[in-house]
Design a protein around this motif. Structure first.
Motif, PDB file in Angstrom:
ATOM      1  N   THR A 106       0.845  -1.198  -0.026  1.00  0.00           N
ATOM      2  CA  THR A 106      -0.025  -0.084   0.092  1.00  0.00           C
ATOM      3  C   THR A 106       0.998   1.239   0.077  1.00  0.00           C
ATOM      4  OG1 THR A 106      -0.109   0.028   2.626  1.00  0.00           O
ATOM      5  CG2 THR A 106      -1.823  -1.421   1.262  1.00  0.00           C
ATOM      6  N   GLN A 107       0.084   2.464   0.091  1.00  0.00           N
ATOM      7  CA  GLN A 107       0.936   3.722  -0.038  1.00  0.00           C
ATOM      8  C   GLN A 107       1.531   4.089   1.321  1.00  0.00           C
ATOM      9  OE1 GLN A 107      -1.600   6.527  -2.106  1.00  0.00           O
ATOM     10  NE2 GLN A 107      -1.470   5.640  -4.046  1.00  0.00           N
ATOM     11  N   GLN A 108       1.313   3.272   2.401  1.00  0.00           N
ATOM     12  CA  GLN A 108       1.497   3.664   3.748  1.00  0.00           C
ATOM     13  C   GLN A 108       2.965   3.275   3.915  1.00  0.00           C
ATOM     14  OE1 GLN A 108      -0.869   5.024   5.703  1.00  0.00           O
ATOM     15  NE2 GLN A 108      -2.197   4.697   4.087  1.00  0.00           N
ATOM     16  N   SER A 109       3.758   4.262   4.492  1.00  0.00           N
ATOM     17  CA  SER A 109       5.200   4.191   4.787  1.00  0.00           C
ATOM     18  C   SER A 109       5.499   3.205   5.842  1.00  0.00           C
ATOM     19  CB  SER A 109       5.718   5.482   4.985  1.00  0.00           C
ATOM     20  OG  SER A 109       5.217   5.957   6.186  1.00  0.00           O
ATOM     21  N   SER A 110       6.610   2.726   6.071  1.00  0.00           N
ATOM     22  CA  SER A 110       6.863   1.732   7.265  1.00  0.00           C
ATOM     23  C   SER A 110       6.667   2.385   8.453  1.00  0.00           C
ATOM     24  CB  SER A 110       8.387   1.577   7.121  1.00  0.00           C
ATOM     25  OG  SER A 110       8.511   0.746   5.908  1.00  0.00           O
ATOM     26  N   SER A 111       7.210   3.641   8.690  1.00  0.00           N
ATOM     27  CA  SER A 111       6.666   4.307   9.830  1.00  0.00           C
ATOM     28  C   SER A 111       4.968   4.589  10.209  1.00  0.00           C
ATOM     29  CB  SER A 111       7.345   5.860   9.946  1.00  0.00           C
ATOM     30  OG  SER A 111       7.026   6.424   8.904  1.00  0.00           O
ATOM     31  N   THR A 112       4.540   4.741   9.261  1.00  0.00           N
ATOM     32  CA  THR A 112       2.996   4.908   9.301  1.00  0.00           C
ATOM     33  C   THR A 112       2.409   3.419   9.719  1.00  0.00           C
ATOM     34  OG1 THR A 112       2.883   6.747   7.719  1.00  0.00           O
ATOM     35  CG2 THR A 112       0.874   5.330   8.037  1.00  0.00           C
ATOM     36  N   ILE A 113       2.949   2.468   9.181  1.00  0.00           N
ATOM     37  CA  ILE A 113       2.345   1.087   9.516  1.00  0.00           C
ATOM     38  C   ILE A 113       2.692   0.700  11.017  1.00  0.00           C
ATOM     39  CG2 ILE A 113       2.511  -1.350   9.267  1.00  0.00           C
ATOM     40  CD1 ILE A 113       2.793  -0.682   5.975  1.00  0.00           C
TER      41      ILE A 113
END
Length: 315
Positions: A106-113
């Motif tokens: 998805t477009q979510q970054s690693s930090s966001t996840i």
């Protein structure tokens, strides 16, 4: 609407729906409140019963303050048991269900996840802790506790949950199996909650024995062993209740109580474990995409001149 989309991303939205709307979540909150309420009612009954036998039939502010201490430490123990179970499987469970790859595309970054998983897990624990406020209201019926103390204690709970949650997410990222991540997280919690306290008592006994053998007080007013107790949540929580407890933790017989403690135990706890939280989250973010790391390493090896080692390839 734009602000809501920024604050609540799809990962948090999914986790909120799964955690907050299940029957198990409702039963967890109910059982948690019943357990802490049983501690409060048992304390009141026990001391009123003993007071009647001793000729004292009133529940004074001093008893109310003691009940607040008992409730606070009981809740700290419950948090230590529940927080690792809620956070230690957030990444490894996705890997076991083979949905982690879909999440990473998805477009979510690693930090966001990672942060979204942590926030969603701790939000349920925060809901449980805040739901116990009506039980603490019993204390205000008899006095002895200020609202400032209550706010500081709940702020301390949030920090402890963040610490255990960050460790759980880190181990959930490092280990492929959820059961292994949970066991290691509980082991880390055992070191923080139990081993640090036992280590303090052991080192304090050595310091006192050396003082008795030499017949001289230690150099300075305080001993360094108090820094060990500052790593223990129970010691830090006790220093929030009683500011003089920090002095007593550093004091070895022969010291001077009139001087100030080198540092407040709760302040040391916050400083040290804030670094641990940041480090744990950084490790989790770095290790959630192992494929991307390998690609960067291979690219660095291909681009490096022949006969030279690529710089930064071991990161």
């Amino acid at each position: 609407m734009n602000w809501s989309r920024r604050l609540i991303n799809p990962v948090i939205d999914k986790e909120f729906r799964l955690r907050m709307r299940s029957t198990r979540s409702m039963l967890s909150v109910l059982l948690y409140i019943l357990a802490l309420g049983a501690v409060a009612m048992g304390f009141i009954y026990l001391f009123l019963y003993l007071g009647q036998r001793g000729g004292q039939q009133r529940f004074d502010p001093q008893m109310s303050q003691m009940m607040f201490y008992v409730l606070s430490f009981a809740q700290l123990v419950l948090i230590a048991f529940m927080a690792p179970a809620l956070t230690a499987g957030v990444i490894s469970s996705e890997r076991e269900k083979q949905t982690l790859s879909m999440l990473l595309t998805t477009q979510q970054s690693s930090s966001t996840i990672v942060l979204s998983k942590l926030v969603s897990s701790l939000s349920f624990m925060t809901l449980i802790v805040l739901s116990t406020l009506p039980i603490y209201s019993i204390v205000f019926l008899y006095g002895g506790i200020s609202p400032k103390q209550l706010v500081s204690v709940f702020g301390f709970y949030l920090f402890v949950m963040l610490l255990l949650g960050a460790l759980g997410v880190m181990f959930s990222t490092l280990f492929k199996r959820t059961i292994v991540a949970i066991i290691v997280t509980y082991g880390a919690g055992l070191i923080i909650f139990l081993v640090t306290g036992l280590l303090y008592l052991f080192l304090l006994g050595i310091e006192q024995r050396n003082m008795y053998q030499t017949g001289q007080p230690p150099a300075g007013s305080y001993s360094w062993v108090g820094y060990v107790l500052g790593l223990n949540p129970a010691g830090a929580l006790m220093s929030l209740f009683d500011p003089s407890f920090s002095k007593q933790a550093f004091l070895v017989q022969g010291g001077n109580l009139n001087s100030k403690a080198p540092i407040e135990l709760w302040l040391e706890f916050f400083i040290v474990y804030a670094v641990v939280i940041v480090g744990a989250l950084w490790i989790a973010i770095r290790n959630i995409r192992p494929v991307a790391r390998r690609k960067r390493k291979d690219k660095a090896v291909l681009e490096a001149p022949q006969g030279e080692e690529p710089t930064g390839s071991g990161a």
